[in-house]
Design a protein around this motif. Structure first.
Motif, PDB file in Angstrom:
ATOM      1  N   GLN A   1      38.078  37.990  39.954  1.00  9.15           N
ATOM      2  CA  GLN A   1      38.973  38.880  39.217  1.00  9.15           C
ATOM      3  C   GLN A   1      39.971  39.592  40.134  1.00  9.15           C
ATOM      4  OE1 GLN A   1      37.111  42.177  37.230  1.00  9.15           O
ATOM      5  NE2 GLN A   1      35.731  42.680  38.907  1.00  9.15           N
ATOM      6  N   LYS A   2      39.527  40.072  41.265  1.00 11.97           N
ATOM      7  CA  LYS A   2      40.443  40.784  42.162  1.00 11.97           C
ATOM      8  C   LYS A   2      41.431  39.850  42.850  1.00 11.97           C
ATOM      9  CE  LYS A   2      37.761  44.976  42.836  1.00 11.97           C
ATOM     10  NZ  LYS A   2      37.104  45.901  43.792  1.00 11.97           N
ATOM     11  N   PRO A   3      40.991  38.676  43.356  1.00 12.51           N
ATOM     12  CA  PRO A   3      41.987  37.750  43.921  1.00 12.51           C
ATOM     13  C   PRO A   3      43.025  37.305  42.886  1.00 12.51           C
ATOM     14  CG  PRO A   3      39.780  37.121  44.606  1.00 12.51           C
ATOM     15  CD  PRO A   3      39.613  38.223  43.612  1.00 12.51           C
ATOM     16  N   LEU A   4      42.603  37.033  41.655  1.00 12.04           N
ATOM     17  CA  LEU A   4      43.550  36.617  40.622  1.00 12.04           C
ATOM     18  C   LEU A   4      44.538  37.739  40.290  1.00 12.04           C
ATOM     19  CD1 LEU A   4      41.278  34.616  38.142  1.00 12.04           C
ATOM     20  CD2 LEU A   4      43.145  33.709  39.529  1.00 12.04           C
ATOM     21  N   LYS A   5      44.041  38.976  40.181  1.00 12.18           N
ATOM     22  CA  LYS A   5      44.946  40.087  39.901  1.00 12.18           C
ATOM     23  C   LYS A   5      45.942  40.285  41.045  1.00 12.18           C
ATOM     24  CE  LYS A   5      42.141  42.925  36.769  1.00 12.18           C
ATOM     25  NZ  LYS A   5      41.463  44.223  36.586  1.00 12.18           N
ATOM     26  N   ALA A   6      45.450  40.183  42.274  1.00 11.97           N
ATOM     27  CA  ALA A   6      46.346  40.318  43.423  1.00 11.97           C
ATOM     28  C   ALA A   6      47.409  39.220  43.410  1.00 11.97           C
ATOM     29  CB  ALA A   6      45.530  40.261  44.714  1.00 11.97           C
ATOM     30  N   PHE A   7      47.015  38.013  43.033  1.00 12.32           N
ATOM     31  CA  PHE A   7      47.973  36.899  42.975  1.00 12.32           C
ATOM     32  C   PHE A   7      49.008  37.125  41.883  1.00 12.32           C
ATOM     33  CE2 PHE A   7      49.100  32.842  40.942  1.00 12.32           C
ATOM     34  CZ  PHE A   7      49.763  32.224  42.005  1.00 12.32           C
ATOM     35  N   PHE A   8      48.564  37.514  40.699  1.00 13.40           N
ATOM     36  CA  PHE A   8      49.496  37.705  39.586  1.00 13.40           C
ATOM     37  C   PHE A   8      50.421  38.903  39.815  1.00 13.40           C
ATOM     38  CE2 PHE A   8      46.092  35.525  36.916  1.00 13.40           C
ATOM     39  CZ  PHE A   8      46.776  34.319  36.892  1.00 13.40           C
ATOM     40  N   ARG A   9      49.954  39.907  40.572  1.00  8.60           N
ATOM     41  CA  ARG A   9      50.776  41.082  40.848  1.00  8.60           C
ATOM     42  C   ARG A   9      51.637  40.896  42.099  1.00  8.60           C
ATOM     43  NH1 ARG A   9      45.768  45.333  39.890  1.00  8.60           N
ATOM     44  NH2 ARG A   9      45.908  45.418  37.607  1.00  8.60           N
ATOM     45  N   GLY A  10      51.428  39.797  42.806  1.00  4.38           N
ATOM     46  CA  GLY A  10      52.190  39.543  44.015  1.00  4.38           C
ATOM     47  C   GLY A  10      51.854  40.485  45.151  1.00  4.38           C
ATOM     48  N   GLU A  11      50.610  40.931  45.193  1.00  5.49           N
ATOM     49  CA  GLU A  11      50.203  41.899  46.210  1.00  5.49           C
ATOM     50  C   GLU A  11      49.799  41.243  47.522  1.00  5.49           C
ATOM     51  OE1 GLU A  11      48.340  45.195  43.053  1.00  5.49           O
ATOM     52  OE2 GLU A  11      47.016  43.937  44.273  1.00  5.49           O
ATOM     53  N   GLY A  12      49.527  39.937  47.500  1.00  2.17           N
ATOM     54  CA  GLY A  12      49.067  39.278  48.718  1.00  2.17           C
ATOM     55  C   GLY A  12      47.602  39.615  48.999  1.00  2.17           C
ATOM     56  N   GLN A  13      47.184  39.437  50.263  1.00  2.00           N
ATOM     57  CA  GLN A  13      45.820  39.735  50.711  1.00  2.00           C
ATOM     58  C   GLN A  13      44.764  39.032  49.844  1.00  2.00           C
ATOM     59  OE1 GLN A  13      45.714  44.064  50.614  1.00  2.00           O
ATOM     60  NE2 GLN A  13      46.382  44.159  52.747  1.00  2.00           N
ATOM     61  N   ILE A  14      45.036  37.789  49.468  1.00  2.00           N
ATOM     62  CA  ILE A  14      44.115  37.046  48.611  1.00  2.00           C
ATOM     63  C   ILE A  14      42.775  36.852  49.307  1.00  2.00           C
ATOM     64  CG2 ILE A  14      43.761  34.914  47.316  1.00  2.00           C
ATOM     65  CD1 ILE A  14      46.067  36.617  46.292  1.00  2.00           C
ATOM     66  N   LYS A  15      42.816  36.509  50.595  1.00  2.00           N
ATOM     67  CA  LYS A  15      41.573  36.267  51.336  1.00  2.00           C
ATOM     68  C   LYS A  15      40.707  37.514  51.377  1.00  2.00           C
ATOM     69  CE  LYS A  15      39.821  34.528  55.754  1.00  2.00           C
ATOM     70  NZ  LYS A  15      40.183  34.029  57.105  1.00  2.00           N
TER      71      LYS A  15
END
Length: 863
Positions: free
Chosen positions: A481-495
């Motif tokens: 959930q957090k990696p997907l939200k970061a991706f959709f928001r363009g926040e980066g730091q997926i890892k």
């Protein structure tokens, strides 16, 4: 906010002592053990529930072996996570606790470790077997004392003492029995599945752990905060809004938690300070939270693990248990919202919304019904879609369905990522965004719940299977959930978000296992009590004792059973209370009901016991939920407990109604009847709440409260008044039994009065409901093949000539040479619902009288 800061430490200590273990070691090794062992336990439970062991042919364990390993984990953690006494060290694990933890785990795992040898010498245990059993039972009871307190251990000790000393002459003759040797008792309790490793522990290992884990993972993901925020955004602006929000939030939390104490702490940390801020006293604020939280145990699908035990003890499907529980749970919660509203009226609270109370209640009911219809419709459509996919795609349908479901999850997370994440604090609860925004922020939390309900209700999969796949989906949710939200928001730091998700998965697995320590110990110790009952036959003694006290009066007997449940509830967890009381008293209620001409379905009896069992966490002086709420509110625990008990009177009323009006459990009713039952029962419960609270439209006079209670009871059980006018049954001569059996409809039943002597020399005169199966045979054959008894005419009487071994009649307690005394056929009479008319007219009259006393109608219309 000050109160929250002041009491947070007390609350954390309380929940640790009550549920997860109060030890927090500082040493690296000890800390790592209490981190790794619960994690391994959760992984083990997921492993044995998954299809992987069967696919690869490795790690397969049978049910009894799984129970043994399950208990070994629980006992080990009980000794390492829970201090011996409150004064014992919490920041280290003493060496003696390590020793007893390892010995206890060895004894609990004995069945698994020496499975083949025990099977070879079944019924002839050696000295090592007996020693392991003796030490194991002693350490299990100590583990239960640490994790659950003294009462459960004390009750089990009394039953064990009866096993060994029940033959002593100083005991009354009525309860004496021949006694048992240590070898026989220990073999029965520890080396078979009749005692500790019986049905209760099997349910704990097979179903309950996975549901508790599912709830822990859902809460770890943030669903608890989501439901709480949604409730506050929807109801917080109403009169007494925080209290109403507390009720709804606790109901939602009850969907994912089987622990009333955890429910109190999870929601109460936020709701109680806000309730106090709008004018509720500390004891009333705590009592509202306690009443709401114990009702969470009534809410399917978890129901405090009792739902799964009922499926085993009653012999019905899980879906049937949920169907029986849904209406009482719903009306109980709506009534509690109404009680909170009446309290707010009595205290002169104001709200920022101008909504008439009646309109508010009707709106709430409408929203609930619409929600149920939407959820049911969604599941139904999903079932049709899955069926169509399987017919079109064959074996490939499974992969397509999984892919579509995962795509739906990703789409829901994308939708949620459009808004900010919810904050978790008392201040944030006072400044929430609109309900629509909150609903959007966590819509994907609904997917695992819908998946669980789909597997249980539509696919009719086993609870273990359903919980496993739902928990597996939650593991995926936590991880992504957090990696997907970061991706959709363009926040980066997926890892970094993936790593964060991995640690959240780990913490969720650990939390689920630690929440199970006390519950697994409770299930095992309850097995000692059940084993004592089956070994000694004390259940029959208890039945005769209650029958003697009640003088054969059904209502008095029900009161005694309720009191026994409440007394046991002063220290036993709900699940253990249910196991003990249902084992002792369920057959008593059925038997005495039959003697009074009332055929009581077994599910109604078990629901009766369950509802009084939930008072375990409320009843002073040891109601743990009340103490938890008091730790947050700063109020007096006993005053909080008594106030919560008063709020829960409506819950105590329902069990008596189950016995006399099984329509409330939706037994043998059509959909239209079910809707009518829900509406009428809801009106009755709201009127009953008004009568007991002393407030309807305005403060009620004493006679008005009495009339309101009578109206409520009439709506709940209109058949009472009809029985005073017309007999419910027509008595037919015994000679007609074969003709009546032949004429009965398919799968019909016949009410038959029988009397005679048992093999023990006791005289019995009772009424039995005999099943008749399908038509197409004469009456004698239908009775013989389906009911399992052959009847013959002898000296002008109809007599039981033969009984099928293990048949229905034998299980009911019918014996040879009993005489048929009468046949009862339902009489043709007016519908009982006719009494709704005078009841509603009287209710309208009270409303008219009170409306004239309203000082300012515009002001009173504020909700």
């Amino acid at each position: 906010m000050t109160d929250t800061k002041t009491n947070t430490g007390d609350v954390d200590d309380f929940i640790a002592e009550a549920d997860t273990g109060a030890r927090a070691p500082k040493g690296r090794f000890n800390r790592n053990v209490l981190w790794a062992v619960p994690l391994i336990w959760s992984l083990f439970q997921l492993w044995i529930a998954s299809p992987i062991p069967y696919e690869i042919g490795f790690g397969v364990v049978n049910n009894a072996q799984a129970r043994s390993i399950h208990l070994a984990f629980a006992v080990f953690l009980a000794f390492t996570a829970f201090p011996t006494f409150k004064s014992s060290p919490r920041h280290t694990i003493p060496i003696h606790d390590w020793i007893v933890a390892l010995v206890g785990a060895f004894c609990a795992g004995y069945l698994y470790l020496f499975w083949d040898g025990l099977a070879d010498r079944s019924g002839a245990p050696n000295q090592m077997d007996i020693a392991a059993a003796v030490v194991g039972i002693a350490l299990l009871m100590e583990a239960a004392r640490r994790s659950l307190g003294l009462p459960l251990m004390a009750v089990a000790a009394v039953f064990l003492a009866y096993v060994f000393f029940g033959s002593y002459s100083w005991l009354p003759d009525v309860i004496q029995w021949r006694g048992a040797s240590v070898e026989r008792a220990m073999s029965h309790m520890w080396l078979t599945t009749e005692g500790v490793f019986g049905v209760a522990l099997g349910v704990s290992s097979g179903f309950v752990f996975l549901f508790v884990l599912f709830g822990a993972l859902l809460n770890q993901a943030g669903a608890g905060n989501y439901f709480l925020s949604l409730a506050f955004a929807t109801l917080g602006h109403l009169r007494g809004g925080p209290a109403k929000a507390a009720v709804i939030a606790s109901a939602a939390t009850g969907l994912i938690s089987g622990s009333s104490i955890a429910n109190v702490v999870t929601t109460g940390t936020f709701t109680i300070p806000l309730m106090k801020k709008v004018g509720f006293s500390p004891s009333k604020a705590g009592a509202v939270e306690v009443s709401s939280s114990i009702n969470g145990v009534l809410t399917p699908p978890v129901m405090g693990a009792v739902a799964f035990l009922m499926t085993e003890y009653v012999g019905i499907s899980y879906v049937e248990v949920v169907k029986s529980a849904i209406v009482p749970a719903a009306i109980s919660y709506v009534a509690l919202v109404y009680i909170v509203h009446l309290e707010a009226l009595k205290m002169g609270m104001k709200g920022t919304s101008r909504m008439n109370p009646v309109i508010f209640i009707l709106s709430a009911v409408f929203i609930i019904c619409i929600g149920i219809i939407i959820a049911g419709g969604t599941l139904y459509i999903a079932g049709l879609a899955v069926g169509a996919a399987e017919s079109l795609l064959g074996a490939a349908a499974t992969y397509v369905i999984i892919a579509l479901f995962l795509a739906g999850y990703v789409l829901a997370v994308w939708y949620a990522a459009k808004g900010p994440d919810l904050e978790l604090s008392v201040e944030s609860m006072q400044n929430l965004p609109p309900t629509r925004e909150i609903f959007k922020s966590g819509i994907y939390y609904l997917l695992p719940i819908l998946l669980l309900m789909y597997l249980l209700m539509v696919e009719r999969k086993s609870p273990g299977f359903s919980a496993f796949w739902s928990a597996s989906f939650m593991l995926l949710t936590l991880l992504t959930q957090k990696p997907l939200k970061a991706f959709f928001r363009g926040e980066g730091q997926i890892k970094a978000r993936i790593v964060e998700g991995f640690w959240e998965v780990t913490e969720g697995l650990i939390a689920g296992a630690r929440n199970m320590i006390g519950l697994a110990c409770a299930m095992a110790v309850a097995g000692i009590i059940v084993g004592s009952v089956t070994l000694t036959g004390v259940g029959q003694v208890m039945a005769e004792f209650v029958e003697f006290l009640s003088g054969g009066n059904l209502m008095l007997m029900l009161v005694f059973v309720a009191l026994i449940s409440i007394i046991l509830g002063m220290g036993l967890p709900t699940t253990a209370n249910y196991i003990v009381v249902s084992s002792l008293m369920a057959s008593v209620v059925v038997e005495l009901g039959a003697q009074n001409g009332l055929i009581v379905p077994l599910i109604a009896v078990h629901m009766f016991v369950f509802y009084f069992g939930i008072m375990a966490d409320v009843t002073p002086p040891v109601g743990l939920a009340s103490f938890a709420a008091a730790a947050i509110s700063g109020g007096d625990p006993l005053r909080t407990g008594f106030q919560a008990f008063f709020y829960s009177i409506r819950t105590a009323l329902l069990p008596f109604l189950f016995i006399f009006n099984t329509d409330l459990l939706l037994l043998d009713v059509t959909l239209l009847q079910a809707i009518m039952v829900f509406v009428v029962a809801l009106i009755a419960m709201l009127v009953f709440a008004s009568g007991t609270m002393g407030w309807f439209l305005v403060r009620s006079r004493l006679w008005e409260s009495v009339v309101l209670v009578v109206v409520a009871l009439t709506l709940f059980r209109p058949g009472f008044w009809l029985d005073q006018i017309q007999d419910p049954f027509v008595q037919m001569p015994p000679a007609e039994i074969f003709a009546l059996a032949e004429e009965a409809p398919p799968d019909g039943e016949l009410r038959v009065g029988l009397e005679g002597m048992t093999l023990d020399g006791d005289f019995v005169s009772s009424t039995f409901l005999l099943p008749l199966g399908d038509v197409g045979a004469d009456g004698f054959t239908r009775l013989s093949q389906t009911a399992g008894l052959d009847l013959v005419e002898r000296d002008g009487q109809i007599v039981v000539d033969l009984l099928a071994f293990g048949g229905t009649a034998e299980q009911m307690g019918i014996d040879f040479d009993w005489i048929v005394t009468t046949i009862e056929v339902e009489a043709e009479r007016m519908p009982k619902e006719i009494f709704f008319i005078p009841a509603l007219l009287v209710l309208g009259l009270i409303a008219l009288i009170q409306r004239r006393r309203m000082p300012n109608r515009d002001e009173e219309a504020l909700a």
